[in-house]
Motif scaffolding. Structure first.
Motif, PDB file in Angstrom:
ATOM      1  N   PHE A 138       0.830  -1.053   0.213  1.00  0.00           N
ATOM      2  CA  PHE A 138       0.014   0.047   0.107  1.00  0.00           C
ATOM      3  C   PHE A 138       0.992   1.137   0.139  1.00  0.00           C
ATOM      4  N   ILE A 139       2.002   1.335   1.013  1.00  0.00           N
ATOM      5  CA  ILE A 139       2.804   2.355   0.952  1.00  0.00           C
ATOM      6  C   ILE A 139       3.554   2.485  -0.385  1.00  0.00           C
ATOM      7  N   PHE A 140       3.785   1.575  -1.329  1.00  0.00           N
ATOM      8  CA  PHE A 140       4.526   1.512  -2.350  1.00  0.00           C
ATOM      9  C   PHE A 140       3.410   2.325  -3.487  1.00  0.00           C
ATOM     10  N   ILE A 141       2.323   1.717  -3.374  1.00  0.00           N
ATOM     11  CA  ILE A 141       1.301   2.244  -4.427  1.00  0.00           C
ATOM     12  C   ILE A 141       1.220   3.830  -4.183  1.00  0.00           C
ATOM     13  N   LEU A 142       0.993   4.089  -3.089  1.00  0.00           N
ATOM     14  CA  LEU A 142       1.109   5.774  -2.658  1.00  0.00           C
ATOM     15  C   LEU A 142       2.194   6.581  -3.124  1.00  0.00           C
ATOM     16  N   LEU A 143       3.417   5.996  -3.149  1.00  0.00           N
ATOM     17  CA  LEU A 143       4.579   6.529  -3.623  1.00  0.00           C
ATOM     18  C   LEU A 143       4.627   6.459  -5.254  1.00  0.00           C
ATOM     19  N   LEU A 144       3.887   5.652  -5.807  1.00  0.00           N
ATOM     20  CA  LEU A 144       4.007   5.562  -7.393  1.00  0.00           C
ATOM     21  C   LEU A 144       4.122   6.932  -8.158  1.00  0.00           C
ATOM     22  N   SER A 180      12.651   2.657  13.074  1.00  0.00           N
ATOM     23  CA  SER A 180      11.937   3.127  13.980  1.00  0.00           C
ATOM     24  C   SER A 180      10.743   3.422  13.626  1.00  0.00           C
ATOM     25  N   GLY A 181      10.063   3.326  12.497  1.00  0.00           N
ATOM     26  CA  GLY A 181       8.846   3.505  12.048  1.00  0.00           C
ATOM     27  C   GLY A 181       8.584   3.785  10.487  1.00  0.00           C
ATOM     28  N   MET A 182       7.345   3.529  10.350  1.00  0.00           N
ATOM     29  CA  MET A 182       7.125   3.789   8.840  1.00  0.00           C
ATOM     30  C   MET A 182       7.703   4.913   7.882  1.00  0.00           C
ATOM     31  N   LEU A 183       7.688   6.102   8.832  1.00  0.00           N
ATOM     32  CA  LEU A 183       8.120   7.104   8.087  1.00  0.00           C
ATOM     33  C   LEU A 183       9.797   7.357   7.980  1.00  0.00           C
ATOM     34  N   ALA A 184      10.390   6.560   8.792  1.00  0.00           N
ATOM     35  CA  ALA A 184      11.982   6.444   8.804  1.00  0.00           C
ATOM     36  C   ALA A 184      12.219   5.381   7.727  1.00  0.00           C
ATOM     37  N   LYS A 185      11.335   4.504   7.328  1.00  0.00           N
ATOM     38  CA  LYS A 185      11.620   3.436   6.013  1.00  0.00           C
ATOM     39  C   LYS A 185      11.154   4.444   4.942  1.00  0.00           C
ATOM     40  N   ILE A 186      10.074   5.021   4.781  1.00  0.00           N
ATOM     41  CA  ILE A 186       9.891   5.891   3.839  1.00  0.00           C
ATOM     42  C   ILE A 186      10.981   6.866   3.345  1.00  0.00           C
ATOM     43  N   ARG A 187      11.234   7.544   4.365  1.00  0.00           N
ATOM     44  CA  ARG A 187      12.564   8.363   4.059  1.00  0.00           C
ATOM     45  C   ARG A 187      13.781   7.694   3.338  1.00  0.00           C
ATOM     46  N   LEU A 227      12.321  -5.841  -0.570  1.00  0.00           N
ATOM     47  CA  LEU A 227      11.498  -5.816  -1.930  1.00  0.00           C
ATOM     48  C   LEU A 227      11.044  -4.246  -2.117  1.00  0.00           C
ATOM     49  N   PHE A 228      10.417  -3.701  -0.990  1.00  0.00           N
ATOM     50  CA  PHE A 228       9.865  -2.269  -0.834  1.00  0.00           C
ATOM     51  C   PHE A 228      11.030  -1.339  -1.364  1.00  0.00           C
ATOM     52  N   TYR A 229      12.069  -1.470  -0.744  1.00  0.00           N
ATOM     53  CA  TYR A 229      12.993  -0.516  -1.043  1.00  0.00           C
ATOM     54  C   TYR A 229      13.709  -0.742  -2.494  1.00  0.00           C
ATOM     55  N   LYS A 282       5.714 -14.857  -1.818  1.00  0.00           N
ATOM     56  CA  LYS A 282       4.498 -14.752  -1.547  1.00  0.00           C
ATOM     57  C   LYS A 282       3.757 -14.005  -2.903  1.00  0.00           C
ATOM     58  N   TRP A 283       2.471 -14.682  -3.099  1.00  0.00           N
ATOM     59  CA  TRP A 283       1.646 -13.848  -4.203  1.00  0.00           C
ATOM     60  C   TRP A 283       1.590 -12.448  -4.119  1.00  0.00           C
ATOM     61  N   TYR A 284       1.423 -11.832  -3.147  1.00  0.00           N
ATOM     62  CA  TYR A 284       1.204 -10.251  -3.040  1.00  0.00           C
ATOM     63  C   TYR A 284       2.671  -9.661  -3.337  1.00  0.00           C
ATOM     64  N   GLN A 285       3.602 -10.190  -3.433  1.00  0.00           N
ATOM     65  CA  GLN A 285       4.962  -9.686  -3.684  1.00  0.00           C
ATOM     66  C   GLN A 285       4.987  -9.354  -5.227  1.00  0.00           C
ATOM     67  N   THR A 286       4.135 -10.068  -5.950  1.00  0.00           N
ATOM     68  CA  THR A 286       4.335  -9.748  -7.436  1.00  0.00           C
ATOM     69  C   THR A 286       4.577  -8.534  -8.216  1.00  0.00           C
ATOM     70  N   LEU A 287       3.705  -7.287  -7.271  1.00  0.00           N
ATOM     71  CA  LEU A 287       3.965  -6.216  -7.773  1.00  0.00           C
ATOM     72  C   LEU A 287       5.333  -5.608  -7.693  1.00  0.00           C
ATOM     73  N   PHE A 288       5.890  -6.006  -6.648  1.00  0.00           N
ATOM     74  CA  PHE A 288       7.388  -5.653  -6.428  1.00  0.00           C
ATOM     75  C   PHE A 288       8.189  -6.277  -7.575  1.00  0.00           C
ATOM     76  N   TYR A 289       7.927  -7.439  -7.886  1.00  0.00           N
ATOM     77  CA  TYR A 289       8.715  -8.188  -9.085  1.00  0.00           C
ATOM     78  C   TYR A 289       8.468  -7.516 -10.474  1.00  0.00           C
ATOM     79  N   TRP A 290       7.199  -7.003 -10.354  1.00  0.00           N
ATOM     80  CA  TRP A 290       7.085  -6.493 -11.978  1.00  0.00           C
ATOM     81  C   TRP A 290       7.857  -5.215 -12.320  1.00  0.00           C
ATOM     82  N   THR A 291       8.382  -4.516 -11.160  1.00  0.00           N
ATOM     83  CA  THR A 291       9.396  -3.355 -11.375  1.00  0.00           C
ATOM     84  C   THR A 291      10.895  -4.024 -11.791  1.00  0.00           C
ATOM     85  N   ALA A 292      11.034  -5.217 -11.835  1.00  0.00           N
ATOM     86  CA  ALA A 292      12.417  -5.601 -12.152  1.00  0.00           C
ATOM     87  C   ALA A 292      12.579  -5.845 -13.365  1.00  0.00           C
TER      88      ALA A 292
END
Length: 366
Positions: A5-11, A80-87, A109-111, A129-139
């Protein structure tokens, strides 16, 4: 799933920033596992020559002495939290032209997916996992890794599909980091110096003291001294070992006495290393020290020392521990997984004595 979900928001931001990306030829290697896994990515690092890396801080004492690495990011510094990972994702986004993902958990995979690199090569394994397919599409490319694939080769193929385990040698630090504070016992030349690890990061892979006693008893006719490596929190394992073997053995206790950055140079002074599947085994192998690996439940087709090594495994027990699926308990007791019968003991004795003929001749009575 949250990372999806975070990745989709950052697209939208990712697409806009891609318009302003400048090619600089930088490489990013992502591998956030522990010591042995870091040693096994060093052939890839050598092939790439100069890279940045996202690593675990556990391996910092080794990574900071690696001349193939430039900028090092440590994943723990951004948890330390989701904001740190997004940064961190935003910092990585436009920085690299080549991204190599070796440890494909959800966060990594997110990074990797957030990066706007023109060349992104991802490892895919048996835990995908099946839900990681979106990440693998970027490869741009995917290397399929199975339980019978050799990890070093899978890592190398991310950069070049023709590379094999013979293409590049492993290293612990490059160049070897030398420290003048090592104990004098490590520099003795009148004995056979055997390093041992009496514990493993995964405690279920710890060799029981009764197995060590059987091994020590069988090697007692050889002029061996045993250098016991370990972190300070492993002192309890040493006390258990002493209770079974007694203290009147040629032991040199190094537990808690060496920082990780000192360990490769210390191991380089040894004649052999004996342990279960642990980081020090791979350090020894990278330094061309002969290794006796009691691999217990581990799948050795996937990862093992590749130099001068004697592999000792259980009889008629299928592997149940793999690089990307390592349980912390097993169906068989450790005494069975690491059992040493007469044949295995004789093989270890021969492995050591055959490689030390001059030293054995010096100790024989005239």
């Amino acid at each position: 799933m949250n990372y999806i979900f975070i990745f989709i928001l950052l697209l939208p931001l990712k697409w806009v920033r891609k318009l302003f990306q400048k090619k600089q030829g930088r490489n990013l290697v992502i591998q956030t596992a522990k010591i042995g896994d870091f040693i096994n990515i060093t052939p890839l690092l050598a092939h790439l020559r100069q890279s940045d890396a996202l690593l675990s801080r556990t391996v910092a004492p080794l990574a900071q002495h690696d001349d193939t690495l430039l900028k090092i990011w440590y994943v723990e510094d951004h948890k330390s939290g989701m904001l740190a990972k997004i940064r961190l994702a935003l910092q990585l986004m436009n920085r690299y032209d080549n991204v190599y993902l070796l440890h494909p958990n959800n966060l990594n995979l997110f990074y990797a997916a957030c990066c706007n690199a023109g060349n992104k090569q991802f490892l895919s394994n048996y835990r995908r996992k099946w839900y990681q397919t979106l990440f693998y599409w970027t490869a741009n490319g995917i290397v399929e890794h199975s339980k019978i694939s050799l990890t070093i080769e899978s890592y190398l193929k991310l950069a070049n599909r023709t590379l094999t385990k013979e293409s590049y040698k492993k290293h612990a630090t490059r160049p070897l980091f030398k420290n003048s504070l090592l104990p004098e016992e490590l520099f003795r030349q009148d004995i056979i110096k055997i390093g041992i690890s009496i514990s493993a990061g995964n405690q279920a892979k710890t060799i029981p003291p009764v197995i060590w006693k059987k091994l020590f008893d069988h090697l007692q006719d050889l002029p061996c001294s045993y250098y016991i490596f370990g972190a300070p929190n492993e002192i309890g394992h040493l006390e258990e070992l002493y209770r079974v073997t007694g203290k009147n053995r040629p032991f040199i206790n190094l537990i808690g006495q060496l920082s990780l950055e000192m360990v490769p140079y210390a191991i380089s002074q040894l004649d052999f290393y004996i342990a279960s599947d642990s980081g020090n085994v791979y350090i020894a192998d990278a330094l061309d020290i002969p290794v006796v690996l009691l691999y217990g439940p581990c799948g050795i087709e996937e990862q093992r020392p590749l130099g001068d090594v004697l592999l000792i495994g259980p009889d008629h027990i299928a592997p149940s521990s793999f690089i990307f699926a390592a349980p912390y308990q097993f169906h068989h007791p450790a005494e069975q997984l690491y059992a040493l019968d007469q044949r295995k003991l004789d093989d270890i004795h021969a492995f050591i004595s055959d490689r030390q003929p001059e030293r054995l001749c010096q100790t024989k009575p005239h």
